[in-house]
Write a protein that holds these residues in place. Structure first.
Motif, mmCIF file in Angstrom:
data_model
loop_
_atom_site.group_PDB
_atom_site.id
_atom_site.type_symbol
_atom_site.label_atom_id
_atom_site.label_comp_id
_atom_site.label_asym_id
_atom_site.label_seq_id
_atom_site.Cartn_x
_atom_site.Cartn_y
_atom_site.Cartn_z
ATOM 1 N N VAL A 289 0.824 -1.215 0.000
ATOM 2 C CA VAL A 289 0.000 0.000 0.000
ATOM 3 C C VAL A 289 0.856 1.262 0.000
ATOM 4 C CG1 VAL A 289 -1.695 1.316 1.315
ATOM 5 C CG2 VAL A 289 -1.955 -1.144 1.066
ATOM 6 N N ASN A 290 1.938 1.248 0.740
ATOM 7 C CA ASN A 290 2.806 2.421 0.800
ATOM 8 C C ASN A 290 3.251 2.851 -0.593
ATOM 9 O OD1 ASN A 290 4.442 4.441 1.843
ATOM 10 N ND2 ASN A 290 6.178 3.069 2.094
ATOM 11 N N ASN A 291 3.580 1.888 -1.431
ATOM 12 C CA ASN A 291 4.033 2.230 -2.772
ATOM 13 C C ASN A 291 2.896 2.626 -3.701
ATOM 14 O OD1 ASN A 291 6.724 2.114 -2.546
ATOM 15 N ND2 ASN A 291 7.023 0.511 -4.061
ATOM 16 N N LEU A 292 1.718 2.044 -3.452
ATOM 17 C CA LEU A 292 0.578 2.387 -4.300
ATOM 18 C C LEU A 292 0.064 3.773 -3.974
ATOM 19 C CD1 LEU A 292 -1.583 -0.840 -4.380
ATOM 20 C CD2 LEU A 292 -0.125 0.102 -6.149
ATOM 21 N N ALA A 293 -0.056 4.038 -2.669
ATOM 22 C CA ALA A 293 -0.721 5.272 -2.259
ATOM 23 C C ALA A 293 0.260 6.423 -2.095
ATOM 24 C CB ALA A 293 -1.472 5.038 -0.955
ATOM 25 N N GLY A 294 1.531 6.125 -1.854
ATOM 26 C CA GLY A 294 2.507 7.198 -1.686
ATOM 27 C C GLY A 294 2.210 8.088 -0.501
ATOM 28 N N LYS B 37 29.872 13.614 -4.933
ATOM 29 C CA LYS B 37 29.438 12.262 -5.277
ATOM 30 C C LYS B 37 27.956 12.276 -5.576
ATOM 31 C CE LYS B 37 32.659 8.997 -3.541
ATOM 32 N NZ LYS B 37 32.864 7.728 -2.905
ATOM 33 N N LEU B 38 27.553 11.471 -6.542
ATOM 34 C CA LEU B 38 26.139 11.325 -6.853
ATOM 35 C C LEU B 38 25.592 10.179 -6.015
ATOM 36 C CD1 LEU B 38 23.752 11.995 -8.894
ATOM 37 C CD2 LEU B 38 24.549 9.973 -10.120
ATOM 38 N N ARG B 39 24.460 10.415 -5.364
ATOM 39 C CA ARG B 39 23.862 9.299 -4.629
ATOM 40 C C ARG B 39 22.796 8.657 -5.501
ATOM 41 N NH1 ARG B 39 22.910 11.125 1.340
ATOM 42 N NH2 ARG B 39 21.456 12.384 0.160
ATOM 43 N N CYS B 40 23.095 7.461 -5.910
ATOM 44 C CA CYS B 40 22.272 6.805 -6.912
ATOM 45 C C CYS B 40 21.623 5.572 -6.293
ATOM 46 C CB CYS B 40 23.163 6.412 -8.085
ATOM 47 S SG CYS B 40 22.235 6.008 -9.547
ATOM 48 N N ALA B 41 20.280 5.516 -6.352
ATOM 49 C CA ALA B 41 19.576 4.365 -5.781
ATOM 50 C C ALA B 41 19.603 3.213 -6.767
ATOM 51 C CB ALA B 41 18.136 4.753 -5.462
ATOM 52 N N VAL B 42 20.006 2.040 -6.298
ATOM 53 C CA VAL B 42 20.024 0.871 -7.173
ATOM 54 C C VAL B 42 19.375 -0.312 -6.472
ATOM 55 C CG1 VAL B 42 22.059 1.487 -8.508
ATOM 56 C CG2 VAL B 42 22.333 0.265 -6.358
ATOM 57 N N ILE B 43 18.748 -1.141 -7.291
ATOM 58 C CA ILE B 43 18.226 -2.395 -6.770
ATOM 59 C C ILE B 43 19.346 -3.401 -6.894
ATOM 60 C CG2 ILE B 43 16.603 -4.246 -7.231
ATOM 61 C CD1 ILE B 43 14.584 -2.127 -7.943
ATOM 62 N N PRO B 84 21.596 1.122 -1.916
ATOM 63 C CA PRO B 84 20.835 -0.082 -2.261
ATOM 64 C C PRO B 84 19.404 0.017 -1.717
ATOM 65 C CG PRO B 84 22.838 -0.587 -1.003
ATOM 66 C CD PRO B 84 22.592 0.879 -0.877
ATOM 67 N N ILE B 85 18.432 -0.336 -2.529
ATOM 68 C CA ILE B 85 17.029 -0.247 -2.112
ATOM 69 C C ILE B 85 16.246 -1.466 -2.581
ATOM 70 C CG2 ILE B 85 16.786 2.259 -2.050
ATOM 71 C CD1 ILE B 85 15.766 1.981 -4.947
ATOM 72 N N ASN B 86 15.058 -1.633 -2.026
ATOM 73 C CA ASN B 86 14.094 -2.620 -2.525
ATOM 74 C C ASN B 86 13.055 -1.861 -3.324
ATOM 75 O OD1 ASN B 86 15.161 -4.511 -0.796
ATOM 76 N ND2 ASN B 86 13.711 -4.008 0.812
ATOM 77 N N PRO B 87 12.305 -2.543 -4.186
ATOM 78 C CA PRO B 87 11.207 -1.840 -4.844
ATOM 79 C C PRO B 87 10.292 -1.170 -3.825
ATOM 80 C CG PRO B 87 11.483 -3.978 -5.833
ATOM 81 C CD PRO B 87 12.421 -3.922 -4.664
ATOM 82 N N ASN B 88 10.077 -1.816 -2.666
ATOM 83 C CA ASN B 88 9.098 -1.228 -1.762
ATOM 84 C C ASN B 88 9.652 -0.117 -0.884
ATOM 85 O OD1 ASN B 88 10.414 -2.648 0.180
ATOM 86 N ND2 ASN B 88 8.870 -4.229 0.381
ATOM 87 N N THR B 89 10.941 0.192 -1.003
ATOM 88 C CA THR B 89 11.402 1.404 -0.310
ATOM 89 C C THR B 89 11.952 2.422 -1.306
ATOM 90 O OG1 THR B 89 13.573 0.416 0.059
ATOM 91 C CG2 THR B 89 12.014 0.273 1.866
ATOM 92 N N ALA B 90 11.897 2.074 -2.597
ATOM 93 C CA ALA B 90 12.528 2.920 -3.606
ATOM 94 C C ALA B 90 11.976 4.334 -3.577
ATOM 95 C CB ALA B 90 12.310 2.308 -4.984
ATOM 96 N N PHE B 91 10.650 4.448 -3.662
ATOM 97 C CA PHE B 91 10.064 5.773 -3.819
ATOM 98 C C PHE B 91 10.266 6.621 -2.581
ATOM 99 C CE2 PHE B 91 7.185 3.178 -6.650
ATOM 100 C CZ PHE B 91 8.000 3.383 -7.736
ATOM 101 N N VAL C 214 9.968 2.610 9.705
ATOM 102 C CA VAL C 214 9.590 3.989 10.027
ATOM 103 C C VAL C 214 10.813 4.892 9.919
ATOM 104 C CG1 VAL C 214 8.878 5.530 11.879
ATOM 105 C CG2 VAL C 214 7.626 3.424 11.480
ATOM 106 N N VAL C 215 11.893 4.469 10.547
ATOM 107 C CA VAL C 215 13.065 5.328 10.584
ATOM 108 C C VAL C 215 13.718 5.444 9.207
ATOM 109 C CG1 VAL C 215 15.353 5.579 11.566
ATOM 110 C CG2 VAL C 215 13.462 4.979 13.020
ATOM 111 N N ILE C 216 13.832 4.319 8.511
ATOM 112 C CA ILE C 216 14.450 4.349 7.187
ATOM 113 C C ILE C 216 13.651 5.257 6.252
ATOM 114 C CG2 ILE C 216 14.801 2.963 5.095
ATOM 115 C CD1 ILE C 216 16.924 2.294 6.930
ATOM 116 N N ILE C 217 12.345 5.128 6.292
ATOM 117 C CA ILE C 217 11.519 5.840 5.329
ATOM 118 C C ILE C 217 11.204 7.258 5.784
ATOM 119 C CG2 ILE C 217 9.233 5.865 4.270
ATOM 120 C CD1 ILE C 217 9.391 2.839 4.163
ATOM 121 N N MET C 218 10.930 7.423 7.084
ATOM 122 C CA MET C 218 10.362 8.697 7.505
ATOM 123 C C MET C 218 11.322 9.670 8.155
ATOM 124 S SD MET C 218 6.540 8.023 8.015
ATOM 125 C CE MET C 218 6.455 8.321 9.720
#
Lengths: 330, 339, 373
Positions: A289-294, B37-43, B84-91, C214-218
């Protein structure tokens, strides 16, 4: 004498002002964080508000205890995730308690082998990180199960394969009927089944926390005065009856407070499901949901509120139970 | 009394902070220049896109995207700090300033563009979502997956495309969502699922890299368009321009016939006005972006043109240019003009 | 289960010399029921041991160091550990800089050993150095970027090294914060104690993984734009928030066990708040809380494995990452990796908890001797 009251008054006064200042500082900190967050979000153009909960979810969840489709609103997905979390937690509490009780009593057994094996269980499972244990069950043990074509039939009605544990259908339509799971094109279909992710979490969390419970149970029983056991025996009760009728109720008083802590830890540890693919609240909400809803702030707030809410509820209930069984005058 | 004074000092320090005068907009470019340095997010670990070799060096298409931006901005393709990131923390990583750019694997969609507080920087790779199944299962088209269990990565467009596709065809399926593509694929390989789905480029890369690629089959159909674009934070138009034009430069270089090996010679000798502007010999185009004039030259010299980058990472995996060929060869890759 | 239960003090009964046969009869075959239980368990145990031996040793693959050595993906693959050994120890830390990690950890270990030697001269100074000077120095050595050391990004840290760094740093910070929180919760100032109580009770309810997210994201959203904390720093902050509340509760237990007399005696000696806490109250409270503190330390140590979920590669994360390499992929590889990690954690946690209970016993004896009327 008057000098003494004066100092006391000054001290009291200064304490008052000190608290005022502290309160101000705390308030300032909260306002600061709030304002920074707000301006950061504005700067990023991130929308806010809880209206996203009523939007269509658009994703599927593999295990849902209430009706759910991709068209359901996000709050239904949240409810599904919460129920999945609670289901896992209840299963874990039950299995861990049974294991803990059995092994804890086993520690006190006069049979050397039983006592030693109980101790070995305790030391083995307590000293290995629970996430590792869950991964072991998931990635190693359950992966070794046969594929669905060559499933293990525990009975005709209970089928185990690498896709999970399948239960028979129970239909209440016209009359009451139980029929075994049916083999489909890709898997067994219909009926209820427990997915491997659930099984791994269930086994892993229960074995790990069961070891802690066994230690609590052992020391709980050992806290029961020796005279109580002897008195029970003198009344002609069998050892098992002494255990159940005399020792257990007394041991419970020592067991309950630390047991609450273990239950709470176990409940919190269900969040490790996010590491494998069981759709509980962290996985569904913080993941999908976090990624869908932003809306990171709102999503996190809902998740935190859920954990805090359940924790306080459990603490309150166990507190009440504890009060009921505490000896008056103690 | 001491604590009194300490408290007072605390409040004095905090008071101005509560009412900050700081309302300046984000300026990613100067942050990057200051940092050097450029901070570049990669999976991590996505064959073809992002891998790590035995010496701990990163390589892949996404990595070259990072290097492209770093070459343009800092003149050094290796001045990068990888995040380094996951798709679910990328944004959220990007939103919260944890990275300057996320150049890999993000499909350009309406909702993401309008609601996430992020800006897309132009499509640089066109893919589609495909499926892999075990050959032994005998499945040869997506329509045969009725009732199958499908593994997918969480929080991706794949998860939603899958739901849309199966729902539209009233096909039953069950889904297992993993935190990232790698775990999802591994679960499929361990027979947790009958099929695994993600976009075809990374799917092909991962299947080829297996020890027994012949046991699997990538179905011919795709169920979606997946135009990949770089992502930056919203609200910094100059930085978005820089990333857009950096990616554009690689396509332009291929159109101009510039390669890593010939770019230096051509820069010294060419009479073509557009190439001269492009390589910073005249026109001062770099300064328009706040960069050095040889920004595009650095990209071509250090990273190469689009065709070279594509060939370097995707040809070993057996992937064709297809939609990603230049427009004049029937593909979709077209460079915006430098004038 | 045995039919007779040992009463709590049975083991304090008279110790007699017994023959092996007598011992067996007494402990395994005292009644028909006990004998049956023992027999069944012995058979099961023998079967289990045989199976484990078969799986771990006989069927396992030992030779080689290439993926090809484990052609059969289902049997245990030990060469995997050998091939990825360096990665398990240091993650992606550049190989020409690894000496810095070795040096830092070796100094830490030496200091720790020196502290454990009871007749160590200047033991107090060793402790002070380990607690005050060592952490920042070690951090500088690992991170570099100043004083002629090449910087090494924390995103390259990993493996056993990262596990130790996270555990050590978090514990170091949390102990300090935990003591302050515990004192705060006991404060006479209502506001202070209320604030500390709410803080502690709230975080105690939150799972570590959720707080990590929470900490990583927020966190970056809460902080002004020019303030940045890298991923590892954020993760450690999350751990420290939780750990300090757990330690605060442990220390509070210690504080509550002190008699009022101690506080009064301190005041009677004319000590002010800070002096009385520092010289009288805390030393006693901490020593009472020591078992709790060490068990929290062990908990933290095990908990660092959660880092892999948020994309940091501690020992377990590195094993997971290496086992996902398509060339190695297979149940046998994964299992070997997990067993390796399990053995490591088990050995470390088991010896720590043993050492802790030995220390506890010694301190109980010491207290009993000192406070005997």
């Amino acid at each position: 004498m008057s000098g003494d009251t004066l100092t006391r008054r000054v001290r009291k006064n200064s304490a008052f002002w000190l608290q005022c200042l502290l309160g101000l500082a705390l308030l300032a900190l909260v306002v600061l964080v709030f304002r920074t967050t707000q301006s950061n979000l504005e700067l990023l153009g991130v929308q806010s508000g809880f209206d996203f909960l009523w939007k269509k979810a658009g994703f599927s969840i593999s295990q849902h205890l209430i009706p759910y489709t991709e068209d359901s609103p996000i709050w239904t997905a949240l409810a599904v995730a919460i129920l999945n979390t609670l289901l896992l937690a209840v299963f874990c509490v039950l299995l861990a308690s049974i294991l803990g009780l059995a092994v804890g009593i086993g520690r006190l057994s006069s049979n050397w082998l039983v006592a030693r094996l109980s101790l070995a269980y305790l030391e083995l499972f307590r000293n290995i990180p629970v996430l590792l244990q869950i991964f072991f069950w998931y990635y190693v043990a359950l992966r070794a199960l046969p594929s669905f074509e060559s499933s293990i039939f525990i009975t005709d009605y209970l089928v185990l394969n690498n896709r999970g544990l399948y239960f028979p259908f129970i239909e209440f339509g016209n009359g009451f009927s139980i029929s075994p799971p049916v083999m489909g094109r890709f898997a067994y279909e219909g009926g209820f089944y427990l997915m491997p992710e659930f099984l791994a979490l269930w086994i892993g969390l229960s074995l790990y926390n069961g070891s802690y419970i066994s230690e609590i149970v052992r020391s709980g029983f050992q806290s029961v005065a020796r005279g109580q056991w002897e008195a029970g025996a003198a009344l002609g009760l069998k050892p098992a009856a002494v255990l159940r009728r005399v020792a257990f109720p007394q041991a419970l008083r020592a067991i309950l407070p630390p047991l609450t802590t273990v239950y709470m830890n176990m409940f919190k540890a269900t969040s490790l499901a996010a590491a494998i693919a069981y759709p509980e609240i962290v996985s569904v909400f913080v993941g999908t949901v976090n990624n869908l809803a932003g809306r990171p702030v709102e999503v996190m707030a809902v998740t935190l509120a859920f954990y805090a809410g359940v924790s306080f509820l459990v603490a309150w209930l166990m507190g009440r139970w504890n009060k009921r069984i505490t000896l008056r005058g103690q | 009394m001491e604590s009194w004074r300490a408290m007072a000092a605390c409040v004095l320090v905090l008071a101005p902070a509560v009412f900050p005068a700081d309302e300046a907009g984000a300026d990613t470019l100067s942050d990057v220049l200051d940092r050097g340095k450029l901070r570049c997010a990669v999976i991590e670990a996505s064959p073809g896109f992002s891998s790590i070799d035995a010496n701990g060096r990163r390589y892949g298409f996404d990595i070259d995207n990072c290097r492209t931006v770093a070459a343009a901005v800092l003149g050094d393709a290796d001045a990068i700090e990888y995040v380094p990131i996951n798709p679910n923390t990328a944004f959220t990583t990007l939103q919260s300033g944890g990275a300057d750019v996320f150049p890999g694997g993000a499909t350009w969609t309406f909702l993401r563009d309008t609601s996430l507080g992020l800006d897309y920087t132009g499509a640089y790779l066109y893919a589609g979502q495909g499926f892999v199944v075990r050959r032994a299962s005998g499945v040869s088209s997506i329509s045969e997956l009725e009732g199958a269990t499908i593994c997918v990565a969480q929080g991706t467009t794949n998860e939603q495309n899958l739901a849309d596709y199966f729902r539209a065809r009233r096909m039953k399926y069950s889904i297992v969502t993993f935190a990232d593509v790698e775990r999802g694929l591994n679960a499929y390989l361990a027979d947790r699922c009958d099929a695994f789905t993600t976009e075809v480029f990374s799917l092909a890369g991962r299947i080829v890299a297996l020890r027994n690629p012949d046991e699997h089959r990538i179905l011919g159909e795709v169920i979606s368009k997946e135009p990949f674009s770089g992502l930056v934070r919203q609200g910094d138009p100059r930085w978005r321009d820089i990333v857009f034009w950096a990616f554009n430069s690689r396509v332009a270089a291929e159109e101009f016939g510039l390669t890593m090996s010939n770019v230096e010679g051509i820069r010294a000798s060419t009479e073509d006005a557009e190439i001269r502007r492009f390589l910073g010999v005249e026109g001062g185009f770099g300064q328009q972006l706040g960069l050095s004039d040889e920004w595009a030259y650095q990209i071509v010299a250090q990273v190469g043109n689009y065709g070279e980058v594509f060939a370097r990472h995707f040809e070993p995996l057996g992937l064709q240019r297809g939609l990603n060929a230049l427009w004049r060869d029937g593909g979709l890759m077209i460079a915006m003009p430098y004038r | 289960m045995g039919s007779e239960l040992k009463t709590p003090s049975a083991r304090q009964g008279l110790q007699c010399r017994v023959t092996t046969l007598g011992w067996l009869r007494q402990n395994l075959f005292s009644s028909w029921w006990n004998s049956a239980v023992s027999a069944v368990l012995l058979v099961l145990l023998a079967m289990l041991t045989a199976r484990l031996f078969q799986w771990l040793i006989i069927d396992a693959q030992w030779a080689g160091s290439e993926p090809s050595a484990c052609a059969d993906t289902s049997s245990l693959c030990w060469p995997f550990i050998r091939a990825r050994w360096r990665q398990f120890l240091y993650g992606l830390y550049p190989s020409e800089q690894v000496w810095r990690v070795n040096l830092g950890l070796a100094v830490g270990a030496l200091l720790g050993v020196a502290l454990a030697v009871r007749r160590m001269p200047a033991r107090r100074w060793v402790a002070a150095f380990l607690l005050v000077a060592y952490p920042p120095l070690a951090w500088w050595l690992f991170r570099g970027g100043a004083g002629g050391l090449a910087p090494v990004e924390t995103s390259l840290w990993g493996g056993f090294f990262l596990t130790l760094v996270v555990t050590g740093s978090v514990f170091w910070v949390s102990l300090l914060a935990g003591v302050l929180l515990a004192l705060g919760r006991q404060s006479r100032l209502a506001l202070v104690s209320q604030a500390c109580t709410v803080w502690i009770e709230f975080w105690r309810a939150v799972p570590v993984l959720v707080l990590l997210f929470v900490v990583i994201i927020m966190l970056p959203l809460f902080l002004p734009a020019n303030m940045e904390i890298d991923r590892l720093g954020r993760a450690m902050l999350a751990f420290a928030i939780l750990m300090s509340t757990y330690l605060a509760e442990a220390v509070r237990g210690g504080l509550q066990s002190l008699s009022v007399g101690q506080f009064e005696a301190a005041r009677a000696l004319g000590l002010n708040w800070r002096q009385s806490r520092l010289y009288v109250v805390l030393p006693q409270a901490l020593s009472v809380a020591l078992p709790q503190i060490t068990s929290n330390f062990i908990g933290l140590f095990k908990e660092t494995t959660v880092l892999l979920v948020i994309g940091l590669f501690d020992l377990m994360g590195e094993v997971q990452r290496a086992a996902s390499d398509p060339q190695w992929l297979g149940t046998g590889t994964t299992a070997a990796g997990y067993i390796f990690v399990a053995v490591f954690f088990w050995t470390a946690c088991f010896s720590l908890s043993r050492a802790s209970s030995r220390l506890e016993r010694r301190m109980t004896r010491y207290r009993a001797a000192v406070y005997r009327p």
